[in-house]
Write an enzyme that holds these catalytic residues in place. Structure first.
Site, PDB file in Angstrom:
ATOM      1  CG  HIS A  40    -112.132 -13.853  43.438  1.00  0.00           C
ATOM      2  ND1 HIS A  40    -111.728 -14.243  44.688  1.00  0.00           N
ATOM      3  CD2 HIS A  40    -111.419 -12.731  43.147  1.00  0.00           C
ATOM      4  CE1 HIS A  40    -110.817 -13.402  45.140  1.00  0.00           C
ATOM      5  NE2 HIS A  40    -110.596 -12.481  44.217  1.00  0.00           N
ATOM      6  CD  GLU A  41    -111.943 -10.172  40.289  1.00  0.00           C
ATOM      7  OE1 GLU A  41    -112.073  -9.145  40.992  1.00  0.00           O
ATOM      8  OE2 GLU A  41    -110.895 -10.843  40.290  1.00  0.00           O
TER       9      GLU A  41
ATOM     10  CG  HIS B 239    -113.222  -8.293  45.321  1.00  0.00           C
ATOM     11  ND1 HIS B 239    -112.633  -8.448  46.557  1.00  0.00           N
ATOM     12  CD2 HIS B 239    -112.388  -8.924  44.438  1.00  0.00           C
ATOM     13  CE1 HIS B 239    -111.503  -9.133  46.444  1.00  0.00           C
ATOM     14  NE2 HIS B 239    -111.336  -9.437  45.155  1.00  0.00           N
TER      15      HIS B 239
ATOM     16  CG  HIS C 241    -118.258  -1.429  47.344  1.00  0.00           C
ATOM     17  ND1 HIS C 241    -118.168  -0.799  46.129  1.00  0.00           N
ATOM     18  CD2 HIS C 241    -118.290  -0.425  48.269  1.00  0.00           C
ATOM     19  CE1 HIS C 241    -118.160   0.514  46.300  1.00  0.00           C
ATOM     20  NE2 HIS C 241    -118.229   0.758  47.592  1.00  0.00           N
TER      21      HIS C 241
END
Length: 228
Positions: free
Chosen positions: A95-96, A99, A103
């Site tokens: 999940h991280e 991100h 980006h």
């Protein structure tokens, strides 16, 4: 009176969701990952599979402190996730990294959220003070200036809460899709566990956004009532 009932209701729901999320995280932290990969291994592989080589994966202290920092391009994982070899560790680390992929691909909602951060930082610092003092001034002197600033600051943080929602849901969708295609979650039980863990994590953001909205409505109604 109606808004007070909503505030109490949201508060109760928030406690239930937080408790449910922690229980789910604990459950899936005890479910070993068939691949045997750690959260750090999974994060590095997901970044590399998406052609991202300038983001570092690091361990940070604390529990549930996992986050992606776009300013220094780091995926920060709590020790339990960084070293963990469980379904929960896989879900959170992916999940991280979702991100980080957002980006790299200039995902619109992430860009919008990042652009709001400086304004939100200021609003967060002044919102409690301006609302507290603003309410007192409104009651005792009918001076609404500080209350207006407080409501404005609260509106900024509320909008930020809702902008966060598509960012979080999209990161989870990217994580689950990659875990499946990369064969990290080898079976249905592992995939469903990762999906369930991320669903309840997302629910905490939904409840936080609704709570912020109801709080904004409460103070806005107070401000409008004083104007009449």
């Amino acid at each position: 009176m109606g808004i007070w009932i909503l505030l109490i209701g949201i508060g109760i729901i928030s406690m239930i969701v937080q408790s449910r999320f922690k229980n789910k995280f604990k459950k899936y932290s005890e479910m070993p990952l068939t691949s045997g990969m750690s959260g750090a291994d999974i994060a590095k592989k997901m970044l590399n599979d998406n052609g991202i080589y300038d983001v570092n994966v690091i361990s940070v202290e604390g529990q549930l402190t996992d986050h992606y920092n776009p300013s220094d391009r780091t995926v920060n994982l709590s020790p339990e996730v960084y070293h963990g070899r469980s379904v929960a560790a896989a879900a959170v680390s992916a999940h991280e990294c979702g991100h980080a992929v957002q980006h790299a691909k200039a995902y619109t909602w992430l860009q919008f959220r990042s652009a709001m951060v400086p304004m939100v930082n200021v609003a967060s610092k002044i919102v409690s003070f301006t609302l507290m003092i603003g309410v007192m001034l409104a009651i005792f002197s009918n001076n609404l200036f500080l209350l207006q600033i407080g409501v404005g600051a609260l509106a900024v943080t509320t909008v930020f809460s809702f902008v966060t929602l598509p960012v979080e849901f999209d990161a989870s969708n990217r994580a689950l899709a990659w875990l499946n295609t990369a064969n990290i979650t080898h079976n249905t039980e592992e995939h469903d566990g990762a999906k369930d863990a991320l669903k309840w994590a997302a629910m905490t953001y939904v409840v936080a956004a609704l709570s912020a909205l109801v709080t904004l409505l409460y103070y806005a109604s107070m401000l409008l009532g004083r104007r009449d």
